[in-house]
Write a protein that holds these residues in place. Structure first.
Motif, mmCIF file in Angstrom:
data_model
loop_
_atom_site.group_PDB
_atom_site.id
_atom_site.type_symbol
_atom_site.label_atom_id
_atom_site.label_comp_id
_atom_site.label_asym_id
_atom_site.label_seq_id
_atom_site.Cartn_x
_atom_site.Cartn_y
_atom_site.Cartn_z
ATOM 1 N N TYR A 129 0.836 -1.204 0.000
ATOM 2 C CA TYR A 129 0.000 0.000 0.000
ATOM 3 C C TYR A 129 0.873 1.257 0.000
ATOM 4 O O TYR A 129 0.650 2.190 -0.783
ATOM 5 C CB TYR A 129 -0.914 -0.015 1.224
ATOM 6 N N LEU A 130 1.877 1.247 0.897
ATOM 7 C CA LEU A 130 2.753 2.420 0.995
ATOM 8 C C LEU A 130 3.568 2.621 -0.272
ATOM 9 O O LEU A 130 3.969 3.737 -0.596
ATOM 10 C CB LEU A 130 3.677 2.288 2.208
ATOM 11 N N ALA A 131 3.818 1.525 -0.980
ATOM 12 C CA ALA A 131 4.566 1.627 -2.237
ATOM 13 C C ALA A 131 3.717 2.242 -3.334
ATOM 14 O O ALA A 131 4.241 2.803 -4.299
ATOM 15 C CB ALA A 131 5.052 0.246 -2.668
ATOM 16 N N SER A 132 2.370 2.153 -3.205
ATOM 17 C CA SER A 132 1.481 2.614 -4.274
ATOM 18 C C SER A 132 0.548 3.744 -3.853
ATOM 19 O O SER A 132 -0.097 4.343 -4.710
ATOM 20 C CB SER A 132 0.628 1.440 -4.779
ATOM 21 N N TYR A 133 0.467 4.019 -2.548
ATOM 22 C CA TYR A 133 -0.476 5.030 -2.081
ATOM 23 C C TYR A 133 0.201 6.024 -1.151
ATOM 24 O O TYR A 133 1.203 5.718 -0.508
ATOM 25 C CB TYR A 133 -1.659 4.377 -1.362
ATOM 26 N N ASP A 134 -0.382 7.209 -1.105
ATOM 27 C CA ASP A 134 0.103 8.258 -0.217
ATOM 28 C C ASP A 134 -0.550 8.071 1.147
ATOM 29 O O ASP A 134 -1.783 8.035 1.249
ATOM 30 C CB ASP A 134 -0.257 9.623 -0.811
#
Length: 722
Positions: A129-134
């Motif tokens: 998630y952190l790799a793809s979302y802010d």
């Protein structure tokens, strides 16, 4: 024997003291036994509460489990990650190992080892998630945005569709962040993110690219739809954000790039959108810019006008023209209509229909309206002070202006400042505008008339229910202006019954004690018919075009006007009269792609628009277009067409133009070419001219066979269905 006993003890220790759940399955899949961890892990008090592993699985995971189970029975150990359902209903992520076993002659089956990896999965999902979302706004980040852009580019390429990206850069965020602190700044970003998502809807990808910059992905949309999104976002962000005790205001600049015009890969599109953002910032806050190759000449013109309209007043580019209203009995000037013009530095003199709709869309119409009222009243008073004939001058007000809260106050203020008697100001409102907000407009008209201002109904006869409108507003209307569509078809033969309808309107207005003005009068025949029907006032080219104030002042000095016999509707001296070279006249026009390549020395990259070439010579060409362009030698156009199998490009500028039909314009182009280029063109045109004598239609040429005017109608229909 001792070795076997040791092995049994070892297995029992592994089985009973293992931190993971260990269980035994028979060949039918029934749960035979387990260690103590198994029931505890899944929320049961004893293993006897569970008959099979399948009963603990989500339905969609059973096929995966069955395959692993049967593969294990064939002496192929299996290891899978699978979800189990806890007795309380929540899901556990389990790493499941299944090993075939043959404990003794009486038991064959599977040893299962279930390892709880729920925490590991949560951490893994969080990392993904952190790799793809802010983490702050919960929007996709730049990486996710680019990945989705790449996927959509493949789809757009396959389906031959357009795709756009919008790049947003907030204007005042850094100031707010530095002044009020990062905590307030973070909350502001969260609110901005939510507002952006509301603007574009849930199906559109909105991403936080970095800091105070956002990206929006818009697949399969046309440029006008994308521009509408931009306007919606800019307007939405103008509303204040309420954070703690603060009312915060931010604006944004938006850059737009479109596939395939502005790039065929994500890197090019992002780079060009970023470049467009920078240009938007140069224009001032709260602006948007399209990377120009996405536009054809018409959209570029509209975009250019919209961008510069807000500066037109302060840069003294607006000007009032005046068209005389003449008495049919005395030929005296008894009034005038004030018509705004915009002296645009690139597009020349623009008429109201070219920019007033933009002014209404952008909200600048109020400022322009105030300027018009003040300028006209000031000018009229100056003419009266110079002892010129005192005449009422009319100004046009749109329905939107009537909704302005301070309209009456503003008009009163102008009359006081200019010291103009209200009877010399007339307000024109269209019939359709009257119907849009009847009660409110009715009250405004009453107030205006109580001041002493006259009211004229413009374009009478074009509304949905003209007679009904007249009945409703007869006490508020002083003058009826007959729409030019009636006047243009007046003739002695009365082929379209327009004489009858026009005469009926004139008689009706006289019965209601209203003045009547026929506008758009251009011929002696029309004037004669109107005179016969006792039409009191004439407005049209037969007496005068709309002209600047200094020229109208000269007409006022004359006091009376005589009809003009030969009316020229072109704006420049036709270039044909100045030809130095022969022309090849085309019975069937050539279709050509036209684009703007340079404006005032500045290179422009925009898309093409279709035009029709009517003749070509060594010095220039004549073409038709449904776009109104400027007669400006600083604007260089490129034309590309096929002649005798050769794709030929011509470059030049417009030296004359005239309107030949409604929204169709004819232009003369003067080429910009050197002698070597002219020599090559001479050879081609000589051959072309010789072959055309044998046949007006030649192969390997971009001729069109349909009627040239219907060509543009069909072009417009095609545009609407795209």
């Amino acid at each position: 024997m001792e070795l076997q006993e040791n092995f049994d003890l070892l297995f029992r220790s592994f089985y009973e003291h293992n931190p993971d759940a260990i269980f035994l399955l028979n060949t039918s899949g029934d749960l035979v036994h387990s260690n103590e961890i198994f029931p505890k892990l899944f929320g049961y008090s004893a293993v006897s509460e569970v008959r099979t592993v399948e009963s603990m699985l989500p339905l969609n995971k059973i096929p995966l489990y069955k395959k692993a189970f049967y593969d294990s029975l064939t002496h192929n150990p299996q290891n899978i990650d699978i979800e189990f359902i806890h007795k309380n209903g929540h899901t556990l992520n389990i790493n499941l190992t299944m090993i075939p076993t043959d404990l003794d002659k009486n038991f064959k089956g599977i040893i299962g080892i279930a390892k709880d990896i729920s925490n590991f999965k949560k951490a893994e999902n969080l990392n993904k998630y952190l790799a793809s979302y802010d983490s702050l706004t919960e929007l996709p980040n730049r990486r996710h945005f680019v990945e989705n852009l790449d996927k959509h580019l493949i789809i757009s390429r396959t389906l031959n569709q357009k795709l756009a990206i919008m790049y947003l850069d907030l204007d005042r965020f850094k100031y707010i962040n530095d002044t009020l602190g990062h905590a307030i700044g973070d909350k502001l970003l969260e609110q901005i993110s939510k507002r952006l998502q509301i603007c574009v809807g849930g199906d559109v990808l909105v991403a936080r690219i970095v800091g105070d910059e956002f990206g929006i992905l818009l697949p399969n949309l046309q440029i006008d739809q994308i521009i509408e999104y931009s306007k919606t976002i800019i307007k939405a962000l103008e509303e204040p954000f309420y954070i703690e005790k603060y009312h915060l205001f931010v604006t944004t600049c938006i850059g737009i790039s479109v596939y395939p015009n502005d790039g065929e890969d994500s890197q090019s599109l992002l780079k060009n959108a970023s470049s467009a953002v920078n240009r938007a910032k140069e224009m001032g806050n709260n602006n948007y810019q399209v990377f120009t190759s996405s536009m054809n000449a018409q959209t570029y013109k509209i975009f250019s006008l919209e961008s510069s309209l807000r500066y037109a007043i302060e840069q003294n580019e607006l000007e009032m023209y005046y068209q005389a209203k003449v008495s049919t009995k005395t030929n005296q000037i008894i009034g005038a209509e004030a018509l705004i013009r915009w002296n645009h530095p690139e597009w020349g003199i623009l008429t109201p229909d070219e920019f007033i709709p933009l002014a209404e869309e952008t909200g600048i119409i109020t400022e322009i309206g105030k300027w018009v009222t003040h300028t006209v009243c000031l000018q009229n008073k100056a003419w009266q002070d110079a002892n010129l004939p005192a005449i009422p001058i009319s100004i046009n007000l749109s329905a939107n202006r009537f909704l302005e809260k301070n309209l009456i106050i503003d008009i009163k203020k102008v009359l006081e400042e200019t010291n103009l008697d209200p009877s010399y100001l007339e307000i024109e409102i269209t019939e359709t505008s009257l119907l849009e907000n009847e009660k409110h407009i009715l009250s405004i008209l009453d107030e205006l008339r109580s001041i002493g201002i006259k009211i004229a109904m413009d374009d009478f006869g074009t509304g949905y229910s003209s007679l009904s409108t007249l009945r409703q507003f007869k006490d508020q209307i002083d003058t009826l202006k007959i729409d030019r569509t009636f006047i243009q078809n007046l003739s002695q033969s009365d082929k379209y019954d327009m004489n009858f309808f026009t005469n009926m309107i004139i008689q009706l207005s006289q019965h209601l004690n209203m003045d009547v003005v026929a506008e758009g009068v251009e011929t002696s025949e029309q004037l004669e018919i109107l005179h016969k029907y006792n039409c009191g006032t004439i407005q049209g080219f037969i007496f005068s075009k709309p002209i600047p104030a200094d020229q109208f002042e000269t007409l006022l000095m004359q006091d009376t006007l005589e009809p003009i016999e030969n009316i020229d509707s072109s704006e420049e001296v036709p270039f044909e009269d100045q030809r130095e070279f022969f022309r090849v006249n085309l019975e069937f026009p050539l279709s050509a792609n036209m684009t703007l390549i340079r404006i005032r020395g500045k290179k422009v990259e925009i898309g093409n628009t279709l035009v029709l070439i009517e003749d070509i010579g060594l010095g220039g060409l004549r073409f038709l277009s449904d776009i109104k362009l400027a007669t400006n030698q600083d604007i260089i156009l490129e034309f590309e067409t096929e002649i005798l199998g050769n794709m030929i490009k011509f470059y030049g500028s417009i030296v004359w133009m005239k309107s030949v039909k409604s929204n169709i314009f004819q232009y003369g182009i003067k080429f910009a070419m050197d002698e070597n280029e002219r020599s090559l063109l001479t050879q081609l045109l000589n051959k072309f001219a010789i072959l055309l004598r044998k046949s007006p239609l030649l192969p390997e040429c971009s001729f069109i066979k349909v009627d040239r005017y219907n060509f543009f109608k069909q072009k417009e229909k095609n545009k609407k269905t795209e």
